[in-house]
Design a protein around this motif. Structure first.
Motif, PDB file in Angstrom:
ATOM      1  N   GLY A   1     -11.095   3.814  14.436  1.00 14.28           N
ATOM      2  CA  GLY A   1     -10.225   3.021  13.576  1.00 14.28           C
ATOM      3  C   GLY A   1      -9.722   1.748  14.210  1.00 14.28           C
TER       4      GLY A   1
ATOM      5  N   ARG B   1       0.828  -1.194   0.000  1.00 15.42           N
ATOM      6  CA  ARG B   1       0.000   0.000   0.000  1.00 15.42           C
ATOM      7  C   ARG B   1       0.872   1.256   0.000  1.00 15.42           C
ATOM      8  NH1 ARG B   1      -4.187  -0.013   4.629  1.00 15.42           N
ATOM      9  NH2 ARG B   1      -2.310  -0.298   5.837  1.00 15.42           N
TER      10      ARG B   1
ATOM     11  N   THR C   1     -15.360   2.415   9.604  1.00 11.32           N
ATOM     12  CA  THR C   1     -14.066   2.330   8.934  1.00 11.32           C
ATOM     13  C   THR C   1     -13.378   3.692   8.938  1.00 11.32           C
ATOM     14  OG1 THR C   1     -14.905   0.596   7.480  1.00 11.32           O
ATOM     15  CG2 THR C   1     -12.902   1.732   6.786  1.00 11.32           C
ATOM     16  N   CYS C   2     -12.119   3.716   9.390  1.00  4.98           N
ATOM     17  CA  CYS C   2     -11.315   4.945   9.382  1.00  4.98           C
ATOM     18  C   CYS C   2     -10.011   4.661   8.651  1.00  4.98           C
ATOM     19  CB  CYS C   2     -11.030   5.415  10.809  1.00  4.98           C
ATOM     20  SG  CYS C   2     -12.491   5.856  11.748  1.00  4.98           S
ATOM     21  N   LYS C   3      -9.376   5.711   8.189  1.00  8.18           N
ATOM     22  CA  LYS C   3      -8.129   5.532   7.444  1.00  8.18           C
ATOM     23  C   LYS C   3      -7.003   5.014   8.330  1.00  8.18           C
ATOM     24  CE  LYS C   3      -8.988   8.937   3.799  1.00  8.18           C
ATOM     25  NZ  LYS C   3      -8.510  10.174   3.143  1.00  8.18           N
ATOM     26  N   ARG C   4      -7.063   5.332   9.642  1.00 12.85           N
ATOM     27  CA  ARG C   4      -6.002   4.915  10.547  1.00 12.85           C
ATOM     28  C   ARG C   4      -6.534   4.867  11.972  1.00 12.85           C
ATOM     29  NH1 ARG C   4      -1.603   8.834  12.716  1.00 12.85           N
ATOM     30  NH2 ARG C   4      -2.018   7.376  14.405  1.00 12.85           N
TER      31      ARG C   4
ATOM     32  N   GLU D   1      -0.256   0.178  14.282  1.00  9.86           N
ATOM     33  CA  GLU D   1      -1.213   1.185  13.820  1.00  9.86           C
ATOM     34  C   GLU D   1      -1.127   2.500  14.584  1.00  9.86           C
ATOM     35  OE1 GLU D   1      -2.564   0.609  11.094  1.00  9.86           O
ATOM     36  OE2 GLU D   1      -2.076  -1.520  11.017  1.00  9.86           O
TER      37      GLU D   1
ATOM     38  N   GLU E   1       0.410   4.219   1.019  1.00 11.60           N
ATOM     39  CA  GLU E   1       0.408   5.046   2.221  1.00 11.60           C
ATOM     40  C   GLU E   1       1.263   4.453   3.335  1.00 11.60           C
ATOM     41  OE1 GLU E   1      -3.394   2.497   2.558  1.00 11.60           O
ATOM     42  OE2 GLU E   1      -2.238   3.522   1.008  1.00 11.60           O
ATOM     43  N   LYS E   2       1.704   3.185   3.195  1.00  9.51           N
ATOM     44  CA  LYS E   2       2.512   2.567   4.229  1.00  9.51           C
ATOM     45  C   LYS E   2       4.008   2.798   4.029  1.00  9.51           C
ATOM     46  CE  LYS E   2       1.634  -1.513   5.750  1.00  9.51           C
ATOM     47  NZ  LYS E   2       1.366  -2.947   5.788  1.00  9.51           N
TER      48      LYS E   2
END
Length: 297
Positions: free
Chosen positions: A251, A80, A260-263, A142, A82-83
């Motif tokens: 999250g 991903r 659902t959250c992005k983080r 996380e 964003e990681k």
């Protein structure tokens, strides 16, 4: 490396005392020096998920040494976008280095997740200075924020042994679901692990005591922004205790937030500890992500 870009670990060993890599492998493998040299030169040895070929590479207590089936040239690519980790160094001196770890990145690799980590990034950075990082503490994959390593093996041994003695402040910023009735308080629980390695609040006083102090600093109709500091550093402590109050961190699908959250809404914002050798107080702050405050505009 295997064609599918996966690292296949054939054996792993936990280091119990300081040693050199060659000496350690000779003891564990009960084989010839030439065989160990071949493993090292063929790039089949990992230390904490990082490929190492140096015969006299220094090892410390709690390091993990792994052997791989195929030569390791690069770590598996993080899927991903964003990681991907940008090394954000927020403190450095001759004995310590601290980074602002992004959410979604492991502190240190495991045998199940040999991917790019905060440790590997610091490892590669320090290699140019002929140093290596030693693990003092970890924060959840996380969770973002302050993550500190030492470059001194003797300091690592002392701090790992007496971390709670030398750490003076562990601060976090958290976003939780709902509005807390008491805007400031202390949460005390006993925590234990179940058979699935999930932490839960226990009624057994023989389990681990967890103490968390919190203060609401912002709120709206849906969420609360908390300033937190902890007296104890138990696994998933803040996440479990807030979920037990009925206010899980956003999250956190592991402990109860359904949307659902992005983080994960948890950030390690500040760490204060004492260098046990010179008694210097080190105070490290990681700026809270802007998105934490955006929810309260």
């Amino acid at each position: 490396m295997a064609k599918d870009n996966k690292i296949i670990v054939t054996a792993k060993y936990k280091v119990k005392r300081s040693s050199e890599l060659m000496t350690f492998l000779l003891e564990k493998l009960n084989t010839s020096r030439n065989n160990v040299k071949h493993l090292l030169s063929n790039k089949q040895v990992l230390v904490n998920g990082n490929q190492v070929s140096q015969f006299n590479f220094p090892l410390a207590n709690e390091d993990e040494v792994s052997l791989t089936k195929f030569p390791v040239t690069t770590l598996p690519q993080v899927k991903r976008q964003e990681k991907k980790l940008h090394l954000d160094i927020i403190y450095e001196d001759e004995d310590f280095i601290a980074v602002n770890k992004p959410a979604g990145i492991l502190s240190v690799a495991t045998d199940k997740e040999l991917e790019d980590t905060a440790y590997s990034q610091v490892f590669n950075y320090l290699k140019t200075k002929h140093k290596r990082p030693y693990v003092i503490h970890r924060i959840d994959k996380e969770t973002s924020g302050v993550l500190v390593f030492t470059t001194n093996v003797k300091l690592q041994s002392r701090l790992r042994l007496e971390w709670n003695k030398f750490v003076k402040y562990r601060g976090y910023i958290a976003i939780c679901e709902g509005l807390l009735e008491e805007k400031e308080g202390t949460i005390k629980n006993y925590l234990a692990n179940n058979e699935y390695n999930l932490v839960y609040v226990s009624n057994n006083r023989n389990d681990q005591l967890a103490i968390t102090h919190y203060k609401v600093i912002k709120e709206n109709k849906t969420f609360s922004l908390l300033d937190i500091n902890i007296d104890t550093g138990r696994k998933n402590q803040i996440r479990v205790q807030l979920a037990n109050l009925g206010h899980p961190i956003i999250g956190d699908d592991k402990y109860g937030h359904k949307e659902t959250c992005k983080r994960l809404g948890l950030h390690a914002s500040r760490l204060v500890f004492i260098n046990p050798y010179n008694h210097k107080e080190i105070d490290i702050i990681a700026k809270t992500p802007v998105l934490f405050y955006n929810l309260f505009k």
